[in-house]
Design an enzyme around this catalytic site. Sequence first.
Site, PDB file in Angstrom:
ATOM      1  N   THR A  27      11.444   5.139  20.089  1.00 38.95           N
ATOM      2  CA  THR A  27      12.085   4.158  19.048  1.00 38.95           C
ATOM      3  C   THR A  27      11.136   2.869  19.473  1.00 38.95           C
ATOM      4  O   THR A  27      10.592   2.640  20.700  1.00 38.95           O
ATOM      5  CB  THR A  27      13.509   4.074  19.796  1.00 38.95           C
ATOM      6  OG1 THR A  27      13.767   3.815  20.961  1.00 38.95           O
ATOM      7  CG2 THR A  27      14.281   5.437  19.462  1.00 38.95           C
ATOM      8  N   VAL A  58      12.752   4.312  25.172  1.00 43.98           N
ATOM      9  CA  VAL A  58      13.543   3.183  24.937  1.00 43.98           C
ATOM     10  C   VAL A  58      13.066   2.033  25.377  1.00 43.98           C
ATOM     11  O   VAL A  58      12.642   1.840  26.348  1.00 43.98           O
ATOM     12  CB  VAL A  58      15.008   3.506  25.555  1.00 43.98           C
ATOM     13  CG1 VAL A  58      15.912   2.236  24.943  1.00 43.98           C
ATOM     14  CG2 VAL A  58      15.661   4.706  25.309  1.00 43.98           C
ATOM     15  N   ILE A  84      11.071   4.088  29.968  1.00 42.63           N
ATOM     16  CA  ILE A  84      11.488   2.669  29.731  1.00 42.63           C
ATOM     17  C   ILE A  84       9.881   2.240  29.007  1.00 42.63           C
ATOM     18  O   ILE A  84       8.706   2.286  29.564  1.00 42.63           O
ATOM     19  CB  ILE A  84      11.712   1.876  30.873  1.00 42.63           C
ATOM     20  CG1 ILE A  84      12.908   2.508  31.912  1.00 42.63           C
ATOM     21  CG2 ILE A  84      11.813   0.439  30.541  1.00 42.63           C
ATOM     22  CD1 ILE A  84      14.110   2.439  31.056  1.00 42.63           C
ATOM     23  N   LYS A  85      10.055   1.790  27.697  1.00 44.84           N
ATOM     24  CA  LYS A  85       9.047   1.094  27.018  1.00 44.84           C
ATOM     25  C   LYS A  85       8.918  -0.181  26.976  1.00 44.84           C
ATOM     26  O   LYS A  85       9.938  -0.940  27.128  1.00 44.84           O
ATOM     27  CB  LYS A  85       9.265   1.674  25.526  1.00 44.84           C
ATOM     28  CG  LYS A  85       8.151   1.917  24.634  1.00 44.84           C
ATOM     29  CD  LYS A  85       8.605   2.327  23.334  1.00 44.84           C
ATOM     30  CE  LYS A  85       7.482   2.353  22.502  1.00 44.84           C
ATOM     31  NZ  LYS A  85       7.976   2.409  21.126  1.00 44.84           N
ATOM     32  N   ILE A  86       7.767  -0.563  27.753  1.00 40.68           N
ATOM     33  CA  ILE A  86       7.344  -1.960  28.065  1.00 40.68           C
ATOM     34  C   ILE A  86       6.130  -2.639  27.345  1.00 40.68           C
ATOM     35  O   ILE A  86       5.232  -1.871  27.081  1.00 40.68           O
ATOM     36  CB  ILE A  86       7.151  -1.948  29.736  1.00 40.68           C
ATOM     37  CG1 ILE A  86       8.065  -1.112  30.387  1.00 40.68           C
ATOM     38  CG2 ILE A  86       6.782  -3.314  30.116  1.00 40.68           C
ATOM     39  CD1 ILE A  86       9.053  -1.772  31.126  1.00 40.68           C
TER      40      ILE A  86
END
Length: 219
Positions: A27, A58, A84-86
């Site tokens: 997402t 996310v 965790i999308k960074i």
Amino acid sequence: MQFYVDSANLSDIRHAASLGFLSGVTTNPSLLAKEDPSLDVKQIIKEIHASVGGHCSVEVNSTDTDGMLREADEILKWFPEATIKIPMIPAGLSAVRRLAQQEIPTNVTLIFTANQALAAHNAGATYVSVFVGRLDDISTEGIQAIRDTAEIWDLHSLDSQIIAASLRHPLHVLECARAGAHIATVPYKVLMQTLNHPLTTSGVQAFVDDYKKMMAAKS
Ligand code: E4P
């Protein structure tokens, strides 16, 4: 090459997941913003995760390291398997390193060159998301960034996973698989387009019709 669905639409995600060939979902804040703004983000994300059962990336919204780490803590309370999308910015790399030290999986996003992908890998990223369509949009061949990254990963036996992102049509999916991406994250519409072929549709219809004719002749 695995398939993820690139979406925040629950009904699309549920349908794609029910087909049995999906390994995860990604997402981003723009995909979430397209959905009903009155919906609770935490609730949608938890439902998205429950619908797919596999990988779920996310994205954080902060642009400073401490803010990203605070958001990561919060997301991991929603479900501990979250990736965790960074974003691929210097503050993001520091956050990736800190999360990697705690063995928390990260997906570094908004990567447009193999050099950026290498920096993300060296910071400890689990996944590097290399964008294709947005490069095509500015008249630069997006697939080349996947080719360069996959070639380097192969040459140096790097263990992070290359996600081909920002895909716009089935040929992007094909070219990313040929170039050596490990995963393609694909919008729902494009995912469905990759499954369809007019000869499959007409072939199934012909088999059904012939079976019916054979059964009618027997009765
Ligand atoms: C996925 O991780 C990316 O956020 C997504 O593929 C971006 O796609 P877009 O360039 O079509 O917005």
